[in-house]
Design an enzyme around this catalytic site. Structure first.
Site, PDB file in Angstrom:
ATOM      1  N   ARG A   1     -68.419  79.673 -13.239  1.00  0.00           N
ATOM      2  CA  ARG A   1     -67.804  80.032 -11.945  1.00  0.00           C
ATOM      3  C   ARG A   1     -67.480  81.532 -11.860  1.00  0.00           C
ATOM      4  NH1 ARG A   1     -67.037  74.786  -9.421  1.00  0.00           N
ATOM      5  NH2 ARG A   1     -66.943  73.288 -11.109  1.00  0.00           N
TER       6      ARG A   1
ATOM      7  N   ASP B   1     -60.917  73.726  -9.230  1.00  0.00           N
ATOM      8  CA  ASP B   1     -62.179  74.468  -9.268  1.00  0.00           C
ATOM      9  C   ASP B   1     -62.365  75.356  -8.039  1.00  0.00           C
ATOM     10  OD1 ASP B   1     -62.478  73.095 -11.597  1.00  0.00           O
ATOM     11  OD2 ASP B   1     -64.130  71.818 -10.929  1.00  0.00           O
TER      12      ASP B   1
HETATM   13  O1  LIG Z   1     -63.195  64.853 -13.349  1.00  0.00           O
HETATM   14  C1  LIG Z   1     -63.890  65.824 -13.070  1.00  0.00           C
HETATM   15  O2  LIG Z   1     -65.085  65.704 -12.730  1.00  0.00           O
HETATM   16  C2  LIG Z   1     -63.280  67.176 -13.118  1.00  0.00           C
HETATM   17  C3  LIG Z   1     -61.903  67.326 -13.164  1.00  0.00           C
HETATM   18  C4  LIG Z   1     -61.219  68.637 -13.148  1.00  0.00           C
HETATM   19  O3  LIG Z   1     -60.686  68.888 -14.438  1.00  0.00           O
HETATM   20  P1  LIG Z   1     -59.137  68.681 -14.822  1.00  0.00           P
HETATM   21  O4  LIG Z   1     -58.741  67.301 -14.505  1.00  0.00           O
HETATM   22  O5  LIG Z   1     -59.095  68.953 -16.298  1.00  0.00           O
HETATM   23  O6  LIG Z   1     -58.376  69.687 -14.025  1.00  0.00           O
HETATM   24  C5  LIG Z   1     -62.180  69.762 -12.761  1.00  0.00           C
HETATM   25  O7  LIG Z   1     -61.608  71.010 -13.046  1.00  0.00           O
HETATM   26  C6  LIG Z   1     -63.512  69.625 -13.482  1.00  0.00           C
HETATM   27  O8  LIG Z   1     -64.387  70.676 -13.149  1.00  0.00           O
HETATM   28  C7  LIG Z   1     -64.188  68.342 -13.080  1.00  0.00           C
HETATM   29  C1  LIG Z   2     -63.681  72.964 -15.513  1.00  0.00           C
HETATM   30  C2  LIG Z   2     -64.940  72.632 -15.265  1.00  0.00           C
HETATM   31  O1  LIG Z   2     -65.640  71.638 -15.891  1.00  0.00           O
HETATM   32  P1  LIG Z   2     -65.303  70.786 -17.203  1.00  0.00           P
HETATM   33  O2  LIG Z   2     -63.825  70.671 -17.307  1.00  0.00           O
HETATM   34  O3  LIG Z   2     -65.977  69.490 -16.965  1.00  0.00           O
HETATM   35  O4  LIG Z   2     -65.897  71.524 -18.368  1.00  0.00           O
HETATM   36  C3  LIG Z   2     -65.682  73.324 -14.192  1.00  0.00           C
HETATM   37  O5  LIG Z   2     -66.808  72.909 -13.902  1.00  0.00           O
HETATM   38  O6  LIG Z   2     -65.186  74.307 -13.615  1.00  0.00           O
END
Ligand SMILES: O=C(O)C1=C[C@@H](OP(=O)(O)O)[C@@H](O)[C@H](O)C1
Ligand SMILES: C=C(OP(=O)(O)O)C(=O)O
EC number: 2.5.1.19
Length: 414
Positions: free
Chosen positions: A371, A296
């Site tokens: 974002r 992120d």
């Molecule tokens: O576990 C979480 O809270 C998150 C894991 C990440 O996703 P990925 O594991 O799919 O990369 C991240 O990009 C997302 O915004 C939040």
């Molecule tokens: C990827 C994101 O969230 P999620 O995967 O939980 O939709 C994000 O918040 O950038």
């Protein structure tokens, strides 16, 4: 909603937005113990998590008190989410551990996101899926306590499996490498251990020996990833800000590393005692950084790289294609709108920084990705710009535009 942004300098102190990652995890912990969240910010992703635990029998009072049911069972056969990947990908293994049948659907952006690795994994352990993307019906009950899953798509499945194995009173997970977004798995492991459980994560194995979990009362902690757009706004606009309510950065690479990354790029960026202070400099250096453990951060880093003196390279970006938008394309698009060049290689993006006086003042559509709006709004503080569909920030941070206003950004909201 249309937000017009005029050249302005960010200044002042702001509370970090609540972490939706933590909020969702705490809400799912109410499957096991009482959770009382004070001043919970109802972002769309948090509402998705609330609706999910309700469907599993948790009693929810005033969207702040979460009381576990006597017995976990599927109370609603149909769960409709909006756009939270974390909620969806944690919910699937949880439902599989409870057992039964449920249909899940969501809005278009989440329908497009893959579920391949969890479908593939759980199909080996007694679970049937009607499809490998939304809408889908899951049926069956998890028949093994030792689960193997590929780690290359999303960490969110593994976080969900940690919950699932608490429902089943223990077990283990073997992650077939690579382990993507590792910092988020560590967040889940840490949280369970803080609540009194016993979760061990060594190499590519996670062992779960559940204990009774303690109750929780308090506010959800701040989020470095969401706060990083306030810091970015200060740095590109020639300003400064103090962001409060943040926890001590951990030793592993995670969203908190943005403090260090901005410092390496030449900004003043210091954490001390819950506060992150950033102050702009006249010049920033380019950076080379791998973001696979904390994806992120890509858009925030790209925002400062846009005005760094030279070429930055963000690597480990493959999985950005499966976020709310194809974030490789979105980053390129936003940069292009501001007249900043970029080039995509196999698993990296090169960003050719320009003098900030040369940034354009474009209209950016948020592309259904919170974002994107946040990254673009920071760059717009230099020479102006407009964000359309600006309400998209509500996915993670409904207070975003008000917070920018309170940091002295000159913006109008229509
Ligand atoms: O576990 C979480 O809270 C998150 C894991 C990440 O996703 P990925 O594991 O799919 O990369 C991240 O990009 C997302 O915004 C939040
Ligand atoms: C990827 C994101 O969230 P999620 O995967 O939980 O939709 C994000 O918040 O950038």
């Amino acid at each position: 909603m249309i937000v017009r942004i005029y050249p302005s300098e960010i200044s002042g102190t702001i509370k970090a937005p609540q972490s939706k990652s933590l909020a969702i995890r705490l809400i799912f912990l109410s499957l096991f113990t009482r959770i009382h969240l004070h001043n919970l910010v109802l972002s769309e992703d948090v509402i998705d998590a609330i609706n999910s635990v309700r469907a599993l029998g948790v009693e929810v009072k005033n969207n702040s008190e979460f009381i576990p049911p006597e017995k976990l069972e599927i109370k609603k056969k149909f769960i409709k989410l909006k756009g939270s990947g974390t909620t969806l990908r944690m919910l699937i293994p949880i439902v599989a551990a409870i057992g039964g049948e449920v249909t899940i659907d969501a809005e278009e952006s989440l329908r497009r996101r893959p579920l391949k690795r969890i479908v593939e994994a759980l199909s080996n352990y007694g679970i049937s899926f009607s499809s490998s993307s939304l809408p889908l019906t899951i049926s069956g009950k998890l028949s093994s306590y030792n689960i193997k899953i590929s780690g290359d798509e999303s960490s969110q499945y593994i976080s969900g499996l940690i919950y699932a194995l608490h429902i089943l009173n223990g077990g283990s997970i073997e992650i077939l490498p690579p382990i993507s977004s590792k910092s988020y798995i560590l967040l889940t492991v840490d949280l369970f251990n803080r609540f009194g459980s016993n979760v061990k994560f060594y190499g590519n194995k996670i062992h779960i020996n559940p204990n009774n979990l303690v109750e929780f009362q308090g506010e959800v902690a701040g989020d470095y990833g969401l706060a990083s757009f306030y810091a970015l706004s200060a740095l590109v606009s020639g300003g400064r800000t103090t962001i409060v309510n943040l926890w001590e950065p951990k030793e592993y690479f995670g969203d908190h590393n943005i403090v260090k990354i901005f410092r390496e790029m030449g900004a003043t960026s210091e954490y001390s005692d819950g506060k992150w202070y950033v102050e702009a400099k006249d010049k920033y250096s380019p950076i080379k950084v791998n973001i696979d453990d904390a994806p992120d951060l890509a858009m925030t880093i790209a925002g400062l790289a846009a005005i760094a003196e030279g070429t930055s390279e963000i690597t480990g970006i493959e999985r950005l294609r499966i976020k709310e938008s194809d974030r490789i394309e979105s980053i390129r698009k936003v940069l292009g709108l501001y007249s900043v060049g970029s080039e995509v290689k196999s698993n990296s993006i090169l960003i050719f920084g320009i003098n900030k006086r040369m940034l354009s003042s474009p209209v950016t559509d948020c592309l259904n990705d919170h974002r994107v709006a946040m990254m673009s709004s920071a760059l717009a503080l230099v020479n102006g710009g407009v964000i359309t569909s600006a309400e998209c920030v509500s996915k993670s941070n409904p207070n975003y535009w008000q917070d920018l206003l309170s940091l002295n950004a000159k913006i109008s909201i229509e």
